[in-house]
Design an enzyme around this catalytic site. Structure first.
Site, short mmCIF file in Angstrom:
data_model
loop_
_atom_site.label_atom_id
_atom_site.label_comp_id
_atom_site.label_asym_id
_atom_site.label_seq_id
_atom_site.Cartn_x
_atom_site.Cartn_y
_atom_site.Cartn_z
CG HIS A 45 2.52 1.44 -1.45
ND1 HIS A 45 1.26 1.86 -1.11
CD2 HIS A 45 3.38 2.06 -0.61
CE1 HIS A 45 1.34 2.72 -0.09
NE2 HIS A 45 2.62 2.85 0.23
CD GLU A 102 -0.67 -0.19 -3.36
OE1 GLU A 102 -0.08 -1.21 -2.94
OE2 GLU A 102 -0.76 0.86 -2.69
CB CYS A 157 1.85 1.19 3.40
SG CYS A 157 3.22 2.32 3.70
N1 GLN Z 1 1.78 6.86 7.49
C1 GLN Z 1 2.62 5.73 7.38
C2 GLN Z 1 4.08 6.10 7.18
O1 GLN Z 1 4.39 7.17 6.78
C3 GLN Z 1 2.15 4.81 6.27
C4 GLN Z 1 2.25 5.41 4.90
C5 GLN Z 1 1.47 4.69 3.85
O2 GLN Z 1 0.54 3.93 4.18
N2 GLN Z 1 1.80 4.91 2.61
O3 GLN Z 1 4.94 5.30 7.42
#
Ligand code: GLN
Length: 533
Positions: free
Chosen positions: A510, A512, A384
């Site tokens: 994600h 994970e 992310c």
């Molecule tokens: N801050 C980033 C976004 O909102 C990444 C979010 C995250 O790592 N879950 O896109």
């Protein structure tokens, strides 16, 4: 299917006794005996969900397939049971009140005074029964967050009392977790805190059926008998929960102690079928007999708190066991890293994982670390925000766009290679408004991702507002950054990779959240394998 049975798990004496792990372990044992089960968690705080909470306050926020932002215990439930949870599995006081107040505004209680009892307690009971009434489960396990005696938990305890009365003891039991501390000066285990917390529960009209006693020392039969005598439970229902080397040992320890047998007996469910835990034991055998060990650098800005990256740490454990290696995690604070110190700080790692996150703090450290591992051909996995930082690093150092950035960090950046998603631009509310939950992604044939997943189409869970800015796609691609996974509906870049590197992958989603004991995530497995070489 006949009536679902309900098990409530409450906690006394202190927090952090491991109610989530005990609930997940009990569920695992029940599931291994061929029964269908699910776990639900009630959180007594007023936030509607934990999505707006800082990881320092609450640890990681776990995201379900249906896009619910939930408590990290749901991650344990999924990892143990290998079964997906949903919004129904996590309810907070905020959500209960919001729903009751909305009903009041719609006039559903017209003429009545709306009160904690019965309106709030009815809402709680409805949420419990909603899972049972799906007909999908023989046993619904509901974990009540907090500690008995807390003001906040009272409505939940009252709802449990009512439900026990309505459904009867043969359909509804209470497992209470307590602490049996060891006083070294007296060289004795003490049962008084347990007696007191059982008494506190009784003041709310609930007699615990089973006591799970957390302890650092073995409980003798005499201690168990004493607890049974003072707390109105059978001695077979006093279950020792001694500190474990790994959370994954707990199901087997609970089996040895007979927790599942006593619960099934009380609920008049068949307990004659022995649980099939062969795959679980296979995982434990690999986990405990690694052939070598490796070190992964985990760069994030919440590394002081283990719980902040819970699912990532557990996914690394699953992937380590699958590869029969011990994964040691070196937690590195992103604010600690600079272009100058990366060489010394990162020289002993076998791979680097850059964690998800929000906001400006520590991002330059993340970018420095990525530059170092890209240039030094050390395996890199960006999740992310970690993927977004890899795009920024590549843009700055390969494309020569020195001031490239994300508009999350610098709204006026000259080169917004990461930008707010179009449909996020109108959104003002912060709670539950990110791009959340499972989305499909098409994988480019012949890419590293397609080999890893061995699939052309995948689905992964999301939690973000920003995305790779497609205006820079062509330039990134022609300079060697491959976009190997794309959302077919929105054209959003989901996976990036570099070819002439041993393992360099960033994902907007994600992974994970989907790794389980029986199904370690392919990306984590492949990453660990690459780190072993
Ligand atoms: N801050 C980033 C976004 O909102 C990444 C979010 C995250 O790592 N879950 O896109």
């Amino acid at each position: 299917m006949s009536q679902s049975k309900y098990v409530f798990v409450t906690g006394g004496v202190t927090s952090s006794l491991g109610k989530g792990i005990i609930s997940a372990s009990l569920a695992k044992l029940i599931q291994s005996r061929g029964l269908k089960t699910t776990i639900q968690k009630f959180d007594p705080y007023i936030n509607v969900d934990p999505g707006t909470l800082n990881p320092y306050e609450h640890g990681e926020c776990f995201v379900t397939e249906d896009g619910a932002e939930t408590d990290l215990d749901l991650g344990h439930y999924e990892r143990f049971l290998n079964v997906k949870t949903s919004q129904k599995n996590n309810v907070t006081t905020g959500r209960i009140y919001q729903s009751v107040i909305n009903k009041e505004r719609r006039g559903e209680f017209l003429g009545k005074t709306v009160q904690v009892v019965p309106h709030i307690t009815n809402e709680i009971k409805d949420r419990i029964k909603a899972l049972g009434e799906t007909g999908d489960f023989d046993v619904v396990i509901t974990e009540i967050g907090g500690t008995v005696g807390d003001i906040e938990s009272l409505p939940y305890i009252e709802a449990v009392r009512q439900l026990r009365w309505e459904l009867g003891k043969e359909n509804c039991i209470v497992v209470h977790l307590t602490l049996v501390p060891y006083l070294s000066a007296a060289a004795e285990l003490k049962t008084k805190p347990t007696q007191h917390s059982v008494k506190t529960l009784m003041e709310s009209g609930i007699i615990a059926d089973v006591l799970v006693c957390r302890t650092e020392h073995q409980l003798s039969d005499d201690i168990k008998k004493k607890i049974a005598l003072f707390c109105n439970v059978k001695s077979e229902a006093v279950i020792q929960s001694i500190d474990a080397e790994s959370i994954y040992d707990v199901p087997l320890m609970m089996y040895e102690e007979g927790l599942d047998r006593v619960v099934l007996k009380m609920l008049s469910l068949p307990d004659n079928l022995e649980p099939d835990l062969s795959k679980w034991k296979d995982f434990l055998r690999k986990l405990k007999n690694p052939k070598k060990s490796i070190k992964i650098g985990l760069v994030g800005k919440y590394v002081e708190l283990q719980d902040s990256y819970k699912s990532i740490l557990e996914s690394l454990i699953h992937a380590g066991a699958a590869n029969e290696v011990k994964v040691n995690v070196d937690s590195i604070h992103s604010e600690e890293l600079t272009n100058e110190n990366c060489k010394t700080r990162l020289q002993n790692i076998d791979g680097l994982l850059v964690a998800p996150g929000f906001g400006n703090r520590g991002i330059e450290g993340k970018i420095s670390a990525i530059k170092y591992v890209r240039e030094n051909k050390i395996p890199f996995f960006g999740i992310c925000l970690g993927m977004q930082m890899a795009v920024i690093e590549y843009s700055r150092n390969i494309l020569g766009l020195k001031k490239a950035n994300s508009t999350e960090m610098d709204i006026d950046t000259e080169f917004p290679v990461i930008d707010l998603m179009e449909n996020q631009k109108e959104i003002i509310n912060k709670g539950g408004t990110m791009r959340l939950g499972a989305w499909d992604c098409k994988i480019e044939p012949n890419s590293r991702a397609s080999v890893i997943y061995n699939a052309s189409e995948i689905s992964e869970r999301h939690r973000h507002r920003y995305e790779l800015n497609n205006k820079y796609l062509k330039k990134l691609k022609s300079n060697g950054l491959n976009i190997s996974g794309v959302n077919t509906k929105t054209g959003l870049a989901e996976i990036i990779e570099i070819k002439n590197h041993p393992w360099f992958i960033g994902v907007q989603f994600h992974p994970e959240y989907k790794s389980t004991v029986l199904n370690p995530h392919p990306l984590f497995k492949s990453f660990i394998k690459a780190c072993c070489n």
